[in-house]
Design a protein around this motif. Structure first.
Motif, PDB file in Angstrom:
ATOM      1  N   ASP A  55       2.031  -3.112   3.155  1.00  0.00           N
ATOM      2  CA  ASP A  55       2.770  -2.816   4.381  1.00  0.00           C
ATOM      3  C   ASP A  55       4.000  -3.721   4.372  1.00  0.00           C
ATOM      4  N   VAL A  56       5.189  -3.134   4.268  1.00  0.00           N
ATOM      5  CA  VAL A  56       6.433  -3.898   4.183  1.00  0.00           C
ATOM      6  C   VAL A  56       7.226  -3.695   5.466  1.00  0.00           C
ATOM      7  N   SER A  70       9.225  -0.525   6.787  1.00  0.00           N
ATOM      8  CA  SER A  70      10.049   0.239   5.848  1.00  0.00           C
ATOM      9  C   SER A  70       9.224   0.879   4.738  1.00  0.00           C
ATOM     10  N   PHE A  71       7.992   0.414   4.560  1.00  0.00           N
ATOM     11  CA  PHE A  71       7.139   1.013   3.535  1.00  0.00           C
ATOM     12  C   PHE A  71       5.678   0.791   3.895  1.00  0.00           C
ATOM     13  N   VAL A 171       4.186  10.745   8.232  1.00  0.00           N
ATOM     14  CA  VAL A 171       5.065  10.709   7.067  1.00  0.00           C
ATOM     15  C   VAL A 171       5.540  12.133   6.770  1.00  0.00           C
ATOM     16  N   PHE A 172       6.885  12.306   6.791  1.00  0.00           N
ATOM     17  CA  PHE A 172       7.462  13.625   6.546  1.00  0.00           C
ATOM     18  C   PHE A 172       8.845  13.457   5.931  1.00  0.00           C
ATOM     19  N   ASP A 173       9.067  14.063   4.765  1.00  0.00           N
ATOM     20  CA  ASP A 173      10.353  13.971   4.073  1.00  0.00           C
ATOM     21  C   ASP A 173      10.801  12.527   3.875  1.00  0.00           C
ATOM     22  N   GLY A 174       9.849  11.638   3.598  1.00  0.00           N
ATOM     23  CA  GLY A 174      10.195  10.250   3.343  1.00  0.00           C
ATOM     24  C   GLY A 174      10.351   9.398   4.579  1.00  0.00           C
ATOM     25  N   ASP A 175      10.336   9.993   5.764  1.00  0.00           N
ATOM     26  CA  ASP A 175      10.446   9.222   7.001  1.00  0.00           C
ATOM     27  C   ASP A 175       9.075   8.702   7.408  1.00  0.00           C
ATOM     28  N   LEU A 176       9.085   7.515   7.988  1.00  0.00           N
ATOM     29  CA  LEU A 176       7.847   6.850   8.400  1.00  0.00           C
ATOM     30  C   LEU A 176       7.924   6.578   9.891  1.00  0.00           C
TER      31      LEU A 176
END
Length: 444
Positions: A55-56, A70-71, A171-176
């Motif tokens: 978890d970042v 961010s991740f 999580v969808f299309d890289g968005d968190l």
């Protein structure tokens, strides 16, 4: 906050698109990572376990809100295939290794995803929708967890509720997008009261130190701690345990009150024990015995301006709660998170019966004093969900439609009518009560 009609904010008939829901379990799954097919009510979803996840978050402080996350995924970024952009190291970053993550592949309404980028109230309704979507997927997680427990016997694992996993990720299309199922568990600051613009918010105080000191100097009412357990367990999503504690609280208090009444009648300890033994495990007979010995009667039908409380009988409501407790204990009945409102009714009516039976300072009054604020910390439930072979379907609780005459930010017509009816009912009920009391006194 004004009431917003959810029907007018989201396209509930929009097409469904595939997304992922990610969540960190509060324990390790001691099995190699794998993709599992989990079926609930005819719907099969894929759940992937990730035990080498991180978890970042941006910045130097790790927060519970995860708004700066961010991740979230497998280390380094294989789980998302590099969809997430690099962390801005100039601003600073921190990370931690998570316990086992679960990634669920599911479908949601496409218009709800679009609404997340809109202005309130549309974005707020969309967030409520996705919070309910996350809650609706807990049966899939719990089925997987129970399969793991049955195979391994791992005593550190267990079924989860929104209290155990209060933060999920969409999580969808890289968005968190973080989803907070229980708002207070995603906060990093002391709870406060909202204030006017330009003023610092005031910290919320549920009681004073003097009140706590007074409670320390007094013994709790028999069964009071068990009743407090019931409320706490309910807020933690442990509904079955909550029902058991609520019923236990009444049974403990009833025995203590009957014992006290018998002693005031001059019976010694042995005679009291013999009398109690005649009604052991026979609650209805014991309650009748208490009423006969004490000269008291369980309150009759409640006269209330709210239709669902008018005519309520505490004795009958508690019998329903006890029957539910028997189903839980003797038949293994499971209670899921969709039963929040029925649980509230069961606990409130049990608390009212407890207050009558204790004949001391009402515990319900103390509960009411902080009830509204605690509910705000818990979060509202304005959506309901169903699971069938075609998917997980989340819809508004209120059955108003987009074709109603209401404005988008106004209270839906059914609720306005209900409110007016309740006010009229309150006035007419008071009049009927006064007429009844007058006629009764004249007959006497």
């Amino acid at each position: 906050m004004e009431f917003t009609n959810p029907h007018q904010q989201i396209g509930w008939d929009s097409e469904r698109v595939e997304v992922k829901l990610a969540v960190e379990l509060p324990f390790w799954v001691l099995v190699e990572d794998h993709r599992y097919s989990v079926e609930v009510n005819g719907l099969t979803l894929e759940i992937e376990t990730v035990s080498d996840g991180i978890d970042v978050q941006r910045g130097t402080l790790h927060t519970r809100t995860h708004h700066r996350c961010s991740f979230f995924g497998r280390f380094p970024d294989e789980n998302q295939g590099g969809n997430y952009g690099p962390v801005d190291l100039i601003q600073g970053a921190n990370f931690r290794q998570t316990r086992t993550q679960c990634w669920i592949t599911t479908t949601v309404l496409s218009d709800a995803l679009s609404a997340l980028e809109s202005e309130p109230p549309r974005s707020r309704i969309a967030m409520e929708y996705f919070v309910s979507v996350a809650m609706a997927h807990t049966p899939f997680l719990n089925k997987l967890v129970n399969a793991y427990r049955r195979v391994t016997g791992d005593p550190f694992s267990g079924e989860i509720t929104e209290h155990d996993v209060p933060v999920w990720f969409l999580v969808f299309d890289g968005d968190l997008c973080p989803l907070h199922l229980v708002p207070t568990l995603g906060q990093d600051h002391y709870p406060v009261l909202s204030s006017k613009a330009g003023r610092e918010p005031d910290p919320y105080r549920a009681a004073s130190p003097d009140e706590i000191n007074l409670a320390l100097s007094r013994h709790p009412v028999p069964g009071e701690v068990e009743l407090r357990d019931a409320w706490s367990l309910c807020y933690r999503g442990r509904f079955a345990d909550s029902i058991r504690s609520a019923v236990t609280a009444i049974e403990v208090l009833l025995e203590a009150r009957l014992q006290s009444v018998l002693k005031t009648k001059g019976l010694n300890d042995a005679a009291v024990a013999d009398q109690l033994a005649t009604t052991k495990n026979r609650f209805a007979l014991r309650l009748d015995d208490y009423c006969r010995q004490s000269g008291r009667a369980v309150p009759g039908p409640t006269l209330h301006y709210l239709p669902y409380l008018n005519g309520l009988r505490l004795h009958r409501q508690f019998e329903i709660t006890r029957e539910l407790r028997h189903d839980i204990v003797h038949r293994g009945r499971r209670l899921d998170l969709s039963l929040r409102r029925p649980m509230r009714r069961a606990l409130e009516t049990t608390t009212w019966l407890f207050d009558w039976l204790s004949d001391e300072e009402p515990i319900g009054d103390q509960q009411i004093a902080n009830y509204t604020y605690c509910e705000s910390l818990r979060g509202s439930q304005r959506m309901k969900w169903e699971i069938d072979g075609s998917g997980v379907h989340v819809t508004p609780l209120f059955n108003s439609s987009p074709d109603d005459d209401d404005h988008a930010d106004a209270t839906p017509m059914p609720r306005r009518r209900a409110l007016r009816s309740c006010l009229k009912l309150e006035s007419s009920a008071q009049s009927r009560l006064m007429r009844f009391l007058t006629e009764f006194s004249m007959q006497r």
